[in-house]
Scaffold this active site. Structure first.
Site, PDB file in Angstrom:
ATOM      1  N   TYR A 129       0.809  -1.227   0.000  1.00 51.82           N
ATOM      2  CA  TYR A 129       0.000   0.000   0.000  1.00 51.82           C
ATOM      3  C   TYR A 129       0.846   1.283   0.000  1.00 51.82           C
ATOM      4  CZ  TYR A 129       0.938  -0.553   4.991  1.00 51.82           C
ATOM      5  OH  TYR A 129       1.562  -0.728   6.193  1.00 51.82           O
ATOM      6  N   CYS A 161      13.961  11.807  44.874  1.00 54.43           N
ATOM      7  CA  CYS A 161      12.950  10.738  44.962  1.00 54.43           C
ATOM      8  C   CYS A 161      13.450   9.529  44.186  1.00 54.43           C
ATOM      9  CB  CYS A 161      11.613  11.218  44.388  1.00 54.43           C
ATOM     10  SG  CYS A 161      10.427   9.886  44.079  1.00 54.43           S
TER      11      CYS A 161
HETATM   12  S1  IVH Z   1       0.026   4.083   4.967  1.00 48.02           S
HETATM   13  C1  IVH Z   1       3.164   7.355   5.239  1.00 48.02           C
HETATM   14  N1  IVH Z   1      -1.843   2.258   4.716  1.00 48.02           N
HETATM   15  O1  IVH Z   1      -0.359   1.597  10.012  1.00 48.02           O
HETATM   16  C2  IVH Z   1       2.084   6.463   5.698  1.00 48.02           C
HETATM   17  N2  IVH Z   1      -0.465   2.180   6.643  1.00 48.02           N
HETATM   18  O2  IVH Z   1      -0.231   3.716  11.960  1.00 48.02           O
HETATM   19  C3  IVH Z   1       2.394   5.041   5.504  1.00 48.02           C
HETATM   20  N3  IVH Z   1      -0.954   0.301   8.138  1.00 48.02           N
HETATM   21  O3  IVH Z   1       3.122   1.825  10.096  1.00 48.02           O
HETATM   22  C4  IVH Z   1       1.375   4.158   6.040  1.00 48.02           C
HETATM   23  N4  IVH Z   1      -2.569  -0.563   6.941  1.00 48.02           N
HETATM   24  O4  IVH Z   1       2.098  -0.415   9.431  1.00 48.02           O
HETATM   25  C5  IVH Z   1      -0.846   2.736   5.476  1.00 48.02           C
HETATM   26  N5  IVH Z   1      -3.494   0.673   4.339  1.00 48.02           N
HETATM   27  C6  IVH Z   1      -2.505   1.156   5.084  1.00 48.02           C
HETATM   28  C7  IVH Z   1      -2.137   0.538   6.293  1.00 48.02           C
HETATM   29  C8  IVH Z   1      -1.109   1.083   7.051  1.00 48.02           C
HETATM   30  C9  IVH Z   1      -1.845  -0.687   8.038  1.00 48.02           C
HETATM   31  C10 IVH Z   1      -0.025   0.480   9.256  1.00 48.02           C
HETATM   32  C11 IVH Z   1       1.414   0.669   8.868  1.00 48.02           C
HETATM   33  C12 IVH Z   1       1.843   1.939   9.534  1.00 48.02           C
HETATM   34  C13 IVH Z   1       0.804   2.110  10.579  1.00 48.02           C
HETATM   35  C14 IVH Z   1       0.629   3.563  10.915  1.00 48.02           C
END
Ligand code: IVH
Length: 709
Positions: free
Chosen positions: A239, A451
């Site tokens: 993605y 502390c």
């Molecule tokens: S985009 C720059 N798309 O969510 C942004 N992240 O909370 C890149 N994740 O570290 C991430 N599904 O591991 C994106 N459809 C998706 C996703 C996704 C799961 C995870 C990913 C990221 C985390 C961020």
């Protein structure tokens, strides 16, 4: 805690035999836990200590050696090599409601100066609850696979990924249409069915049962032996991407379509949406699908589709401005509140923790939850013995959200918040007032560095992953060294870590003789400490644990000051209320009054400053890295005034900062450039008066290397 260190040669033969047999069995068990089941019960240091003791006994009683030979495998390295991400792997900001989702869209429009009637497309897709992975292809061949790690550096899991190409659908080679360098990013996960099968198998062999699919996927990927990984049917969705020598599309959706053409699995539930309503409608659809989708998802990710707009929007700290995760509501459960315990944090804040009857909340067993502060306990009227509603959302610490009044036992009495710190000093607890004179909710132990709880928390923060990150010196070891029975081996402040080796050498009693340590683990520990004698300025500032100075602020301060000497001098001047030093910090964007106040407080304390000086004397603190290479405006101070025509004010500011410039709100003799648009008033006058260089928006864009068309 001492092992009553009987050296092996002083053992009676029978004692030696018994201990040897016990050690051999234990080591064999831990080898199995570590290698085959990914469920180690002890730290590497503890394991090393077991082995060291075994070797010691065998040296003293050689007749025992032959029997153990086969029982003990090779010591696990416990480590994967590190891979530095050429483009950092970021995280996402979260929203939890329809309103907040609407605000995200409005914020993006405002930043880009897109009126509501100007078309703006977004993608919406499930947020997979797995682990992110970066796959690097050079000349269309898979060359490496890395976990996210801390975003800058991950673990090299190439061998394991090669073992699961079939189940994940990750291609080993890319078609000719793909560019020479392509880093494809996405999520590794396990389906519900495969997760259950793995746990059933683990139960059969008496192995570790995984709490949820995410943990099982992580455990499966981080196997030392790729053969074990190969037996776990991991899956993958692409993605996102990192370095890409040329992009196959100019939209998010186009990129993902290209990934699909190149052979990567992509999520079938990704949609293009024209506005906030469409995004939320798709969120609802995915939410309805969630029970039958077959794998864990914890929300829906919204992204601006146009890559040029993504570039303009850029990033704040660790998350993109152009994307957000709309999380599903938190999961709840009811359980009994068995006790309320007071914990003292690094900054002295007293946090009440609910000790709960363990309960399963959305697949995770919860036995502690935060109650935040005294006001929150009063608001909830939470009493020991009550049944309470617990909620957890994603990685957030579980919270007590409500008391079930109907089930209150008659004997439950209101909780009285302690007036003295539970630390040995029994310091009075103070309640701070805000600058507006309002009493704050947080109660603090006023003992500060006196502390013991605060000192231990300080040390824990100091060695934590994002600070000094000293391998083999975690929370457990800090607790041990803080209270070490041998005074000469104690760690009571950060500098003590760096004098430990010399003190150990001079000490009659050695660290290796204590339980949990062995010769090798001590050697490793000293090597890990030595490796950290050189430290970046930003990590160093962050590690000091100054209130309100998190990683992002530490980075800003480091970049601003350049060197430790300059930073310390400036901070001391701030502590002395030097108006010029204060103004200089105020001019740094994102540094607010609370940070300045905290710096003044910290550097105004004699004990803190001398502690820091003792520490700095042990270290080489490297000057701060210049942001993303030198640019023509690095280190320059710029003021934007009047209306801008080619970009919004927010955008201009973000862009300038990402190039290393400081954006100030007012013109002074320290200003390097004033970018003036139509309608510029007093700031322009002031610039002319001070002889500061004034330029148009187009000239500014030309200066930073962006054409003004
Ligand atoms: S985009 C720059 N798309 O969510 C942004 N992240 O909370 C890149 N994740 O570290 C991430 N599904 O591991 C994106 N459809 C998706 C996703 C996704 C799961 C995870 C990913 C990221 C985390 C961020």
């Amino acid at each position: 805690m001492a092992k009553g260190p009987i050296t092996a040669k002083d053992l009676l033969p029978m004692e030696a035999e018994i201990e040897h047999q016990h050690l051999a069995e234990e080591i064999e068990r831990h080898d199995r836990l570590y290698h085959a089941e990914d469920a180690p019960e002890i730290s590497d240091a503890e394991y090393d200590a077991l082995r060291a003791r075994l070797v010691e006994i065998e040296a003293a009683f050689p007749q025992l050696a032959s029997r153990a030979g086969t029982a003990v495998g090779s010591a696990p390295s416990g480590k994967f090599a590190k891979i530095r991400h050429r483009v950092p792997m970021l995280s996402l900001g979260n929203v939890f409601s329809t309103e907040e989702a609407g605000e995200f869209v409005a914020r993006v429009r405002r930043f880009l100066d897109y009126p509501v009637d100007k078309p703006l497309a977004f993608t919406a897709e499930p947020k997979i609850d797995g682990l992110s992975l970066s796959l690097r292809y050079e000349k269309r061949r898979l060359v490496s696979a890395a976990t996210r790690g801390d975003g800058a550096e991950g673990e090299d899991v190439t061998a394991n990924i090669r073992a699961v190409l079939a189940s994940t659908g990750i291609p080993e080679t890319l078609p000719a249409a793909a560019p020479d360098i392509a880093e494809i990013r996405g999520e590794i996960y396990l389906s519900h069915a495969d997760f259950q099968a793995i746990n059933a198998r683990q139960a059969e062999i008496g192995g570790k049962i995984f709490a949820n699919p995410r943990n099982a996927a992580a455990g499966s990927l981080r196997q030392i032996d790729p053969k074990v990984t190969a037996s776990r049917p991991l899956r993958f969705f692409a993605y996102a991407w990192g370095e890409m020598s040329s992009a196959p599309a100019n939209t998010q959706s186009g990129m993902v379509e290209a990934f699909a053409r190149w052979g990567f699995p992509v999520n079938p539930l990704m949609r293009l949406c024209a506005d906030a309503e469409a995004l939320v409608a798709h969120y609802r659809l995915i939410e309805r699908e969630r029970p039958v989708i077959g794998y864990d998802i914890d929300g829906v990710v919204y992204k601006v589709d146009d890559l040029e707009l993504q570039r303009r929007l850029g990033f704040v700290a660790r998350a993109p401005r152009w994307a957000v995760a709309h999380k599903f509501p938190a999961e709840k459960a009811v359980t009994r509140l068995n006790a309320i315990e007071i914990q003292v944090g690094r900054t002295g804040a007293l946090t009440p923790v609910a000790k709960l009857e363990p309960v399963n909340v959305g697949g995770v067993i919860v036995s502690n939850a935060t109650l935040h502060n005294a006001d929150e306990i009063a608001r909830l009227d939470a009493r020991v013995g009550d049944y309470v509603v617990i909620q957890r959302a994603g990685d957030v610490i579980p919270q007590v959200v409500e008391v079930v009044r109907e089930r209150r036992p008659p004997e439950a009495t209101a909780f009285e918040f302690p007036h003295i710190c539970p630390c040995a000093l029994k310091t009075p607890v103070i309640r701070e007032a805000t600058s507006a004179g309002v009493e704050g909710a947080v109660r603090r132990c006023s003992g500060e560095f006196a502390c013991p709880f605060q000192r231990v928390e300080h040390l824990r923060h100091f060695v934590s992953r994002r600070a000094f990150d000293i391998e083999g010196l975690g929370e457990k070891q800090i607790a041990f060294f803080y209270e070490c029975p041998v005074e000469a081996l104690r760690i009571r402040e950060p500098a003590d870590i760096f004098t430990l080796e010399a003190r150990n050498a001079a000490s009659f009693q050695k660290i290796e003789n204590f339980e949990g340590f062995g010769k090798q683990s001590v050697v490793n520990l000293f090597a890990a400490i030595a490796a950290r004698r050189e430290i970046s300025l930003e990590r160093f500032i962050f590690a000091l644990g100054i209130r309100h100075v998190g990683e992002t602020t530490a980075k800003l301060l480091a970049r601003h000051s350049g060197t430790w000497l300059d930073f310390e001098a400036a901070a001391r001047r701030v502590a002395l209320e030097d108006p010029e030093a204060i103004a200089e910090l105020q001019a740094i964007d994102q540094i607010g009054p609370s940070v300045i106040e905290a710096l003044a407080e910290f550097f105004g304390r004699v004990d803190a400053v001398s502690m820091v000086d003792r520490l700095a004397a042990e270290l080489v603190i490297l000057p701060a890295e210049k942001p993303r290479g030198e640019s023509p405006v690095t280190g320059k101070t710029v003021v934007f005034t009047g209306s801008l025509e080619m970009m919004t004010r927010d955008e201009a500011k973000a862009r300038a900062e990402s190039l290393g410039a400081k954006v100030a709100g007012s013109v002074s003799k320290k200003t390097d450039y004033v970018v003036a648009g139509p309608g510029a008033g007093s700031k322009l006058d002031k610039a002319t008066e001070l002889g500061v260089r004034v330029m148009t928006e187009a000239e500014w864009l030309a200066l930073i290397g962006e054409s003004a068309v």
